[in-house]
Write a protein that holds these residues in place. Structure first.
Motif, mmCIF file in Angstrom:
data_model
loop_
_atom_site.group_PDB
_atom_site.id
_atom_site.type_symbol
_atom_site.label_atom_id
_atom_site.label_comp_id
_atom_site.label_asym_id
_atom_site.label_seq_id
_atom_site.Cartn_x
_atom_site.Cartn_y
_atom_site.Cartn_z
ATOM 1 N N ALA A 15 0.997 -1.309 -0.166
ATOM 2 C CA ALA A 15 0.063 0.061 -0.087
ATOM 3 C C ALA A 15 0.870 1.241 0.025
ATOM 4 C CB ALA A 15 -1.016 0.010 1.250
ATOM 5 N N ALA A 16 1.872 1.164 0.665
ATOM 6 C CA ALA A 16 2.930 2.390 0.813
ATOM 7 C C ALA A 16 3.480 2.623 -0.550
ATOM 8 C CB ALA A 16 3.760 2.192 1.920
ATOM 9 N N LEU A 17 3.966 1.581 -0.988
ATOM 10 C CA LEU A 17 4.464 1.716 -2.507
ATOM 11 C C LEU A 17 3.659 2.211 -3.582
ATOM 12 C CD1 LEU A 17 6.774 -1.523 -3.106
ATOM 13 C CD2 LEU A 17 7.436 0.998 -3.030
ATOM 14 N N GLY A 18 2.420 1.913 -3.544
ATOM 15 C CA GLY A 18 1.065 2.396 -4.230
ATOM 16 C C GLY A 18 0.861 3.859 -3.899
ATOM 17 N N ALA A 19 0.826 4.412 -2.767
ATOM 18 C CA ALA A 19 0.936 5.799 -2.409
ATOM 19 C C ALA A 19 1.959 6.481 -3.135
ATOM 20 C CB ALA A 19 0.687 6.079 -0.793
ATOM 21 N N HIS A 21 3.726 5.868 -5.447
ATOM 22 C CA HIS A 21 3.678 5.797 -7.156
ATOM 23 C C HIS A 21 2.462 7.035 -7.381
ATOM 24 C CE1 HIS A 21 5.376 1.241 -7.623
ATOM 25 N NE2 HIS A 21 6.220 2.394 -7.188
ATOM 26 N N GLY A 22 1.348 7.083 -6.642
ATOM 27 C CA GLY A 22 0.447 7.882 -6.933
ATOM 28 C C GLY A 22 0.894 9.397 -6.677
ATOM 29 N N LEU A 23 1.825 9.597 -5.662
ATOM 30 C CA LEU A 23 2.267 10.962 -5.352
ATOM 31 C C LEU A 23 3.306 11.410 -6.430
ATOM 32 C CD1 LEU A 23 2.322 10.943 -1.604
ATOM 33 C CD2 LEU A 23 0.629 11.974 -2.922
ATOM 34 N N ASN A 24 4.008 10.519 -7.158
ATOM 35 C CA ASN A 24 5.235 10.832 -7.920
ATOM 36 C C ASN A 24 4.279 11.397 -9.466
ATOM 37 O OD1 ASN A 24 7.308 10.998 -9.818
ATOM 38 N ND2 ASN A 24 7.708 8.807 -9.607
ATOM 39 N N PRO A 25 4.841 12.689 -9.651
ATOM 40 C CA PRO A 25 4.239 13.259 -10.602
ATOM 41 C C PRO A 25 4.441 12.644 -12.103
ATOM 42 C CG PRO A 25 5.371 14.845 -9.276
ATOM 43 C CD PRO A 25 5.725 13.645 -8.766
ATOM 44 N N ALA A 26 5.668 11.658 -12.088
ATOM 45 C CA ALA A 26 5.773 11.002 -13.257
ATOM 46 C C ALA A 26 4.786 9.872 -13.562
ATOM 47 C CB ALA A 26 7.023 10.397 -12.987
ATOM 48 N N MET A 166 -2.330 3.554 -5.087
ATOM 49 C CA MET A 166 -1.779 4.868 -6.028
ATOM 50 C C MET A 166 -2.981 5.696 -6.606
ATOM 51 S SD MET A 166 -2.152 5.018 -9.603
ATOM 52 C CE MET A 166 -1.165 5.974 -10.649
ATOM 53 N N PHE A 167 -4.011 5.105 -6.587
ATOM 54 C CA PHE A 167 -5.197 5.958 -7.422
ATOM 55 C C PHE A 167 -5.516 7.104 -6.318
ATOM 56 C CE2 PHE A 167 -9.868 6.858 -7.808
ATOM 57 C CZ PHE A 167 -9.615 7.444 -8.870
ATOM 58 N N ALA A 168 -5.957 6.555 -4.888
ATOM 59 C CA ALA A 168 -6.130 7.455 -3.754
ATOM 60 C C ALA A 168 -5.282 8.668 -3.572
ATOM 61 C CB ALA A 168 -6.370 6.708 -2.672
ATOM 62 N N ALA A 169 -3.720 8.098 -3.631
ATOM 63 C CA ALA A 169 -2.875 9.144 -3.419
ATOM 64 C C ALA A 169 -2.895 10.310 -4.517
ATOM 65 C CB ALA A 169 -1.189 8.633 -3.220
ATOM 66 N N GLY A 170 -2.800 9.984 -5.665
ATOM 67 C CA GLY A 170 -2.887 10.508 -6.879
ATOM 68 C C GLY A 170 -3.983 11.467 -7.100
ATOM 69 N N LEU A 171 -5.136 11.052 -6.499
ATOM 70 C CA LEU A 171 -6.507 11.823 -6.447
ATOM 71 C C LEU A 171 -6.163 13.133 -5.563
ATOM 72 C CD1 LEU A 171 -9.275 12.342 -7.178
ATOM 73 C CD2 LEU A 171 -10.014 10.668 -5.400
ATOM 74 N N GLY A 172 -5.652 12.757 -4.391
ATOM 75 C CA GLY A 172 -5.499 13.730 -3.317
ATOM 76 C C GLY A 172 -4.561 14.837 -3.939
ATOM 77 N N ALA A 173 -3.441 14.461 -4.454
ATOM 78 C CA ALA A 173 -2.382 15.285 -4.971
ATOM 79 C C ALA A 173 -3.028 16.160 -5.983
ATOM 80 C CB ALA A 173 -1.232 14.683 -5.616
ATOM 81 N N LEU A 193 12.231 14.458 -9.761
ATOM 82 C CA LEU A 193 12.078 13.287 -8.794
ATOM 83 C C LEU A 193 12.891 12.023 -9.360
ATOM 84 C CD1 LEU A 193 8.426 13.630 -7.354
ATOM 85 C CD2 LEU A 193 10.794 14.112 -6.469
ATOM 86 N N ASP A 194 13.436 11.918 -10.592
ATOM 87 C CA ASP A 194 14.395 10.940 -11.038
ATOM 88 C C ASP A 194 15.139 10.252 -9.820
ATOM 89 O OD1 ASP A 194 12.754 10.762 -13.348
ATOM 90 O OD2 ASP A 194 14.189 11.694 -14.635
ATOM 91 N N ALA A 195 16.080 11.213 -9.324
ATOM 92 C CA ALA A 195 17.039 10.674 -8.268
ATOM 93 C C ALA A 195 16.164 10.165 -7.126
ATOM 94 C CB ALA A 195 17.872 12.012 -8.017
ATOM 95 N N VAL A 196 15.054 10.741 -6.752
ATOM 96 C CA VAL A 196 14.574 10.162 -5.514
ATOM 97 C C VAL A 196 13.828 8.834 -5.778
ATOM 98 C CG1 VAL A 196 12.330 10.599 -3.951
ATOM 99 C CG2 VAL A 196 13.846 12.609 -4.853
ATOM 100 N N TRP A 197 13.447 8.710 -7.227
ATOM 101 C CA TRP A 197 12.864 7.558 -7.694
ATOM 102 C C TRP A 197 13.932 6.408 -7.582
ATOM 103 C CZ3 TRP A 197 8.068 5.795 -8.061
ATOM 104 C CH2 TRP A 197 7.880 4.570 -8.846
#
Length: 213
Positions: A15-19, A21-26, A166-173, A193-197
């Motif tokens: 779930a954390a990885l999904g969140a 991924h959702g927050l990542n603008p890429a 991922m969807f919930a986090a992306g929707l929030g952002a 965020l490439d380096a962070v990713w």
């Protein structure tokens, strides 16, 4: 770590990885914001996020389901999980060195949102990042190996939970930028965020190896 604790930790990681991924603008939520603002209606934002999530789900399934179906490999679950973790870390190190994106992504038409999401998640190794944790749930070390059908069902559940987060986090952002902040916020505070990713891939690989040992 007992089986219940490890299982809970693995689901939390999924779930954390999904969140993340959702927050990542890429992964595409700025595209949803742009479509919503251009159409002057929130429905356009949701209409873009749904195919983005569908493409992400397909990218996860393509990586996870073949491993889950390989029931003959379940007895080797620990070496496989360790190998997958090392592969994730190596891919993350490569992403830190080479941050260029495949040119094919620029050729996808704006209307092909789900295809773009699938290719972007694949190119960034999103499914690869999830693989070691999913294997821990599909190939439990302290239990008898799961039948192929049960392994596939577990992998499908992992992909669904991950994509839901991922969807919930992306929707929030996306909603925060669409409703209150505006796209100007992205242009003023955008960060690469490439380096962070890449670093997160390395950390995810290392964590999965640690949990498999």
């Amino acid at each position: 770590m007992n089986t219940a604790t490890e299982g809970a930790a693995l689901w939390l990681a999924v779930a954390a990885l999904g969140a993340w991924h959702g927050l990542n603008p890429a992964m595409g939520w700025p595209l949803a914001v742009a479509n919503g603002l251009m159409a002057h209606r929130a429905a356009a934002l949701f209409g873009t996020l749904l195919p983005l999530a569908a493409g992400h789900l397909m990218a996860m399934a393509v990586v996870l389901l073949p491993f889950a179906a390989a029931s003959g490999l379940l007895a080797w679950q620990q070496p496989i999980r360790i190998g997958a973790g090392l592969l994730v870390a190596a891919f993350g190190a490569w992403r830190l060195v080479n941050r260029r994106h495949p040119r094919c992504l620029a050729r996808v038409r704006p209307t092909q949102v789900a295809l773009w999401s699938f290719l972007m998640a694949t190119a960034h190794g999103a499914g690869l990042m999830l693989l070691p944790f999913a294997l821990g749930l599909c190939m439990p070390a302290a239990q008898a190996p799961l039948p192929a059908a049960a392994g596939i069902a577990a992998a499908a559940a992992v992909a669904a939970v991950h994509t839901g987060a991922m969807f919930a986090a992306g929707l929030g952002a996306a909603w925060a930028v669409y409703r209150w902040l505006g796209l100007g916020t992205l242009s003023r505070s955008w960060m690469d965020l490439d380096a962070v990713w890449g670093a997160s891939l390395v950390l995810a690989g290392a964590a999965s190896v640690g949990m498999a040992l």
